[in-house]
Design an enzyme around this catalytic site. Structure first.
Site: not given
Length: 456
Positions: A210, A244
């Protein structure tokens, strides 16, 4: 660090003895984790405030609450997820039964980041527990208060041969990655993700990465501008931009740019005050190094709003910059902070082409009232996930997978997808003994002729 091999050996033995396999035990362990979070709620809020100056509201909504929902969802659906799936029988396989059986990988390594240090450590753990694995959890050393709290909570809740927390810096990461795990789940930057994948390749260990990247946000001239401004300000400046999936840069249609910028500045002031540096509920940068990097980015354009910073508190005001060159550092690196470059476009094709020529982003946000525009962007631009007329919210539903594509990551999780990330799907064929199809054997009369009829 010298205890890492012994912890790993104990977890393998625990797993092989079947202690993680029973569905009832998995549910009980999920409930133990939930109760530990509830019991330590104030301590979690305090730790997040100490590491990142997160407000109680932000700590609960983005870390605690979303995690409790994830645990609840897994507990409700675990029986269905773990059940073997019956599949159809091919005409060539008369008399057989086919099944797909989810099984745990074994011992999982979970490496967590610092920006959401509690939620992004335990959310993958929910998947590991649900699927029946043991796990080693490595919190970020850049969020020491949360890291220490995670260690205490896990040690009070689970035996270390089942789940262990190992604290430390880069040397600890290196030693962990040198060990052979059965699966690795990493959340962090693209450069470190490449290191993780390289280390995993030496043992052919499956990985979920991720990562991040430069997530674009497009505002078309038919969007609801006031609502778009509010939702973009929320998505960009939550956790002071250290997210993010935060919008990394803004692309605004030239016809509405001036009006939209006025609305965006107004929404920022309403959310964070006229002087965000004095707002006690506004998050700070995680470190001095990160602070210095971000303040350099501000120099890559003309300040349209904000621009202030305070090094002693590591805070940077929500800042919008214009006149940015596309080859400037702020447009080449993931920003990961409250700096928002603004570009303008005349035709939608310009925006689409610009995004297509860059690495595939983790997220994309489009604001429009046109279904045609929506279809055009979604069908032509590759991205991990995103929203139409909102930001961030796709991550908060357990019904959607969350993950990247290309340089923004591989694999996904949340809800059943977390269970899948920590499971191997094993194929099993049960063959009948009541009869045998002789044409399958090389000495069968007319065997090839029959096979050609069936396999065509």
């Amino acid at each position: 660090m010298e205890h890492i091999p012994s912890i790993l050996a104990a977890q393998r033995e625990y797993f092989l003895k079947g202690h993680t396999r029973k569905l009832e035990d998995r549910k009980k362990n999920l409930d133990r984790l939930r109760k530990s979070i509830k019991r330590n709620e104030q301590a979690i809020i305090d730790a997040l405030n100490k590491d990142l100056n997160k407000s109680e509201f932000e700590a609960y909504t983005t870390e605690i609450g979303i995690l409790l929902e994830e645990i609840s969802f897994a507990g409700k659906h675990l029986k269905k997820w773990a059940a073997p799936e019956k599949v159809k029988t091919a005409v060539t396989h008369i008399g057989t039964r086919g099944r797909i059986i989810p099984e745990p990988y074994g011992t999982a390594l979970i490496i967590a980041p610092w920006n959401y240090p509690f939620q992004l450590a335990l959310s993958p753990l929910v998947g590991a527990i649900s699927a029946g694995n043991t796990a080693v959890l490595k919190p970020s050393e850049f969020a020491p208060a949360v890291s220490g709290l995670l260690k205490r909570m896990i040690e009070e809740t689970f035996p270390k041969e089942y789940i262990a927390v190992i604290e430390g810096g880069i040397e600890t990461n290196q030693q962990l990655l040198a060990e052979k795990f059965d699966t690795i789940f990493f959340t962090g930057s693209v450069p470190v993700g490449k290191i993780v994948m390289e280390a995993a390749s030496k043992h052919l260990t499956p990985v979920t990465l991720e990562l991040g990247g430069k997530s674009p946000c497009i505002v078309q001239n038919d969007a609801d501008l006031k609502l778009s401004a509010r939702r973009i300000a929320f998505g960009k400046f939550t956790n002071a931009g250290q997210t993010c999936i935060a919008p990394d840069y803004l692309m605004v249609h030239e016809d509405i740019k001036e009006e939209f910028m006025t609305l965006l500045k107004s929404e920022i002031e309403q959310m964070f005050g006229k002087d965000p540096l004095q707002n006690e509920k506004y998050s700070r940068m995680i470190s001095e190094k990160h602070f210095d990097r971000l303040t350099e980015f501000i120099k890559d354009g003309t300040i349209l709003h904000g621009g202030g910073s305070k090094k002693e508190t590591l805070t940077i005001a929500p800042t919008i910059i214009g006149d940015v060159k596309t080859d400037a550092p702020v447009m080449q690196e993931e920003i990961f902070g409250p700096i928002f470059p603004v570009l303008q476009y005349k035709e939608l094709e310009e925006a689409i082409s610009f995004i297509q020529t860059r690495p595939k982003p983790l997220a994309l946000y489009l604001f429009t009232s046109s279904k045609e525009t929506e279809e055009q962007v979604v069908s032509r631009v590759s991205f991990g996930g995103g929203c139409i007329n909102d930001t961030l919210m796709h991550i908060a539903t357990p019904h959607l997978p969350f993950g990247g594509v290309g340089e923004s990551g591989m694999g996904n999780y949340h809800g059943k997808f977390s269970f899948d990330a920590f499971s191997h799907y094993k194929s099993v064929l049960n063959q009948t003994t009541k009869f045998d199809l002789s044409f399958r054997y090389p000495n069968a009369k007319n065997g090839l002729k029959i096979v050609k009829r069936l396999l065509k």
